[in-house]
Design a protein around this motif. Structure first.
Motif, short mmCIF file in Angstrom:
data_model
loop_
_atom_site.label_atom_id
_atom_site.label_comp_id
_atom_site.label_asym_id
_atom_site.label_seq_id
_atom_site.Cartn_x
_atom_site.Cartn_y
_atom_site.Cartn_z
N ASP A 51 -13.74 -41.99 -41.79
CA ASP A 51 -12.91 -40.97 -42.54
C ASP A 51 -13.23 -40.80 -43.96
O ASP A 51 -13.25 -39.66 -44.42
CB ASP A 51 -11.36 -41.35 -42.42
N ILE A 52 -13.45 -41.89 -44.49
CA ILE A 52 -13.51 -41.85 -46.18
C ILE A 52 -14.78 -40.94 -46.63
O ILE A 52 -14.78 -40.16 -47.53
CB ILE A 52 -13.59 -43.21 -46.71
N LEU A 53 -15.74 -41.31 -46.06
CA LEU A 53 -16.97 -40.59 -46.25
C LEU A 53 -16.83 -39.06 -45.80
O LEU A 53 -17.70 -38.16 -46.52
CB LEU A 53 -18.33 -41.55 -45.65
N ALA A 54 -16.29 -38.72 -44.93
CA ALA A 54 -16.47 -37.39 -44.24
C ALA A 54 -15.29 -36.53 -45.00
O ALA A 54 -15.16 -35.42 -44.91
CB ALA A 54 -16.01 -37.53 -42.74
N GLY A 55 -14.38 -37.14 -46.03
CA GLY A 55 -13.57 -36.44 -46.80
C GLY A 55 -12.22 -36.09 -45.96
O GLY A 55 -11.60 -35.43 -46.23
N ALA A 56 -11.91 -36.96 -44.74
CA ALA A 56 -10.60 -36.59 -44.27
C ALA A 56 -9.55 -37.00 -44.99
O ALA A 56 -9.62 -37.88 -45.95
CB ALA A 56 -10.74 -37.28 -42.84
N PRO A 57 -8.35 -36.41 -45.13
CA PRO A 57 -7.32 -36.56 -45.78
C PRO A 57 -6.83 -38.01 -45.47
O PRO A 57 -6.78 -38.63 -44.34
CB PRO A 57 -6.20 -35.57 -45.42
N ILE A 58 -6.28 -38.68 -46.64
CA ILE A 58 -5.62 -39.93 -46.10
C ILE A 58 -4.01 -39.82 -46.65
O ILE A 58 -4.00 -39.72 -47.88
CB ILE A 58 -6.43 -41.14 -46.99
N ILE A 59 -3.42 -40.38 -45.71
CA ILE A 59 -1.82 -39.90 -45.86
C ILE A 59 -1.16 -41.30 -45.91
O ILE A 59 -1.41 -42.10 -44.78
CB ILE A 59 -1.30 -39.04 -44.89
N THR A 60 -0.51 -41.61 -47.06
CA THR A 60 0.14 -42.94 -47.00
C THR A 60 1.56 -42.72 -47.27
O THR A 60 1.99 -41.98 -48.26
CB THR A 60 -0.22 -43.96 -48.08
N ALA A 61 2.32 -43.21 -46.21
CA ALA A 61 3.87 -43.18 -46.28
C ALA A 61 4.50 -44.29 -46.87
O ALA A 61 4.18 -45.42 -46.18
CB ALA A 61 4.51 -42.39 -45.02
N MET A 62 5.27 -44.36 -47.81
CA MET A 62 5.90 -45.63 -48.33
C MET A 62 7.49 -45.53 -48.15
O MET A 62 7.97 -44.64 -48.78
CB MET A 62 5.66 -45.60 -49.81
N GLY A 63 7.88 -45.75 -46.73
CA GLY A 63 9.21 -45.42 -46.38
C GLY A 63 9.47 -44.05 -46.21
O GLY A 63 8.46 -43.61 -45.73
N ARG A 64 10.63 -43.69 -46.40
CA ARG A 64 10.83 -42.23 -46.08
C ARG A 64 11.04 -41.38 -47.34
O ARG A 64 11.22 -40.23 -47.42
CB ARG A 64 11.91 -42.17 -45.21
N ASN A 65 10.80 -42.25 -48.54
CA ASN A 65 10.95 -41.77 -49.84
C ASN A 65 9.66 -41.25 -50.53
O ASN A 65 9.97 -40.57 -51.48
CB ASN A 65 11.76 -42.61 -50.55
N GLU A 66 8.66 -41.38 -50.20
CA GLU A 66 7.12 -41.24 -50.94
C GLU A 66 6.27 -41.12 -50.15
O GLU A 66 5.82 -41.91 -48.96
CB GLU A 66 6.85 -42.08 -52.08
N VAL A 67 5.47 -40.14 -50.08
CA VAL A 67 4.04 -39.90 -49.26
C VAL A 67 2.85 -39.54 -50.30
O VAL A 67 2.91 -38.75 -51.50
CB VAL A 67 4.24 -38.56 -48.40
N CYS A 68 1.61 -40.04 -50.28
CA CYS A 68 0.77 -39.82 -50.97
C CYS A 68 -0.51 -39.44 -50.02
O CYS A 68 -0.79 -39.69 -48.95
CB CYS A 68 -0.03 -41.19 -51.47
N ILE A 69 -0.75 -38.14 -50.86
CA ILE A 69 -2.14 -37.51 -49.89
C ILE A 69 -3.33 -37.47 -50.61
O ILE A 69 -3.44 -36.97 -51.84
CB ILE A 69 -1.62 -36.06 -49.53
N GLU A 70 -4.47 -37.99 -50.13
CA GLU A 70 -5.58 -38.07 -50.60
C GLU A 70 -6.70 -37.04 -49.98
O GLU A 70 -6.50 -37.03 -48.97
CB GLU A 70 -6.19 -39.61 -50.88
#
Length: 130
Positions: A51-70
């Motif tokens: 996924d990383i090499l293909a450029g797929a988005p990486i979504i990280t949810a930290m609880g219900r109060n924060e989401v990081c999208i790469e």
């Protein structure tokens, strides 16, 4: 006195079958290896997820109060109840209350607030987590 000769036909047949099926299995494995995408082979060699090499988005949810999208391409819409982000696989929609984007770069963004859903919108298909 008659001598009985044992036929070698069955033994030769078994040996031939083993060799035949062995070469077929080798050819199948080679064909499967040839079909594997280039990025998959590279990621395996580098010990990275494909996924990383293909450029797929990486979504990280930290609880219900924060989401990081790469690995996103751009922000399509944004208000305090939802954020729509364009990625290589389609649109990512983050829904909630009091949503804010306190930080973003060309590669990464952080969304804060009370997140209620993350939905992936691809071609005529919606997949989500609620």
């Amino acid at each position: 006195m008659q001598h009985k000769f044992k036929s070698l036909h069955e033994k030769n047949k078994q040996t031939s079958n083993k060799e035949l099926y062995s070469s077929i299995n080798k050819n199948k494995k080679k064909e499967e290896a040839d079909r594997r995408p280039f990025l998959e082979n590279v990621s395996e060699q580098l010990k990275l997820p494909p996924d990383i090499l293909a450029g797929a988005p990486i979504i990280t949810a930290m609880g219900r109060n924060e989401v990081c999208i790469e690995n996103y391409k751009g922000i399509l819409e944004y208000n305090d109840t939802f954020v729509k982000v364009l990625s290589k696989i389609g649109i990512i929609r983050v829904e909630g209350k009091n949503l804010n984007i306190p930080y973003f770069t060309n590669d990464e963004m952080r969304i804060t607030g009370l997140v209620s859903a993350i939905t992936y919108i691809t071609q005529n298909k919606t997949e989500g987590v609620r």
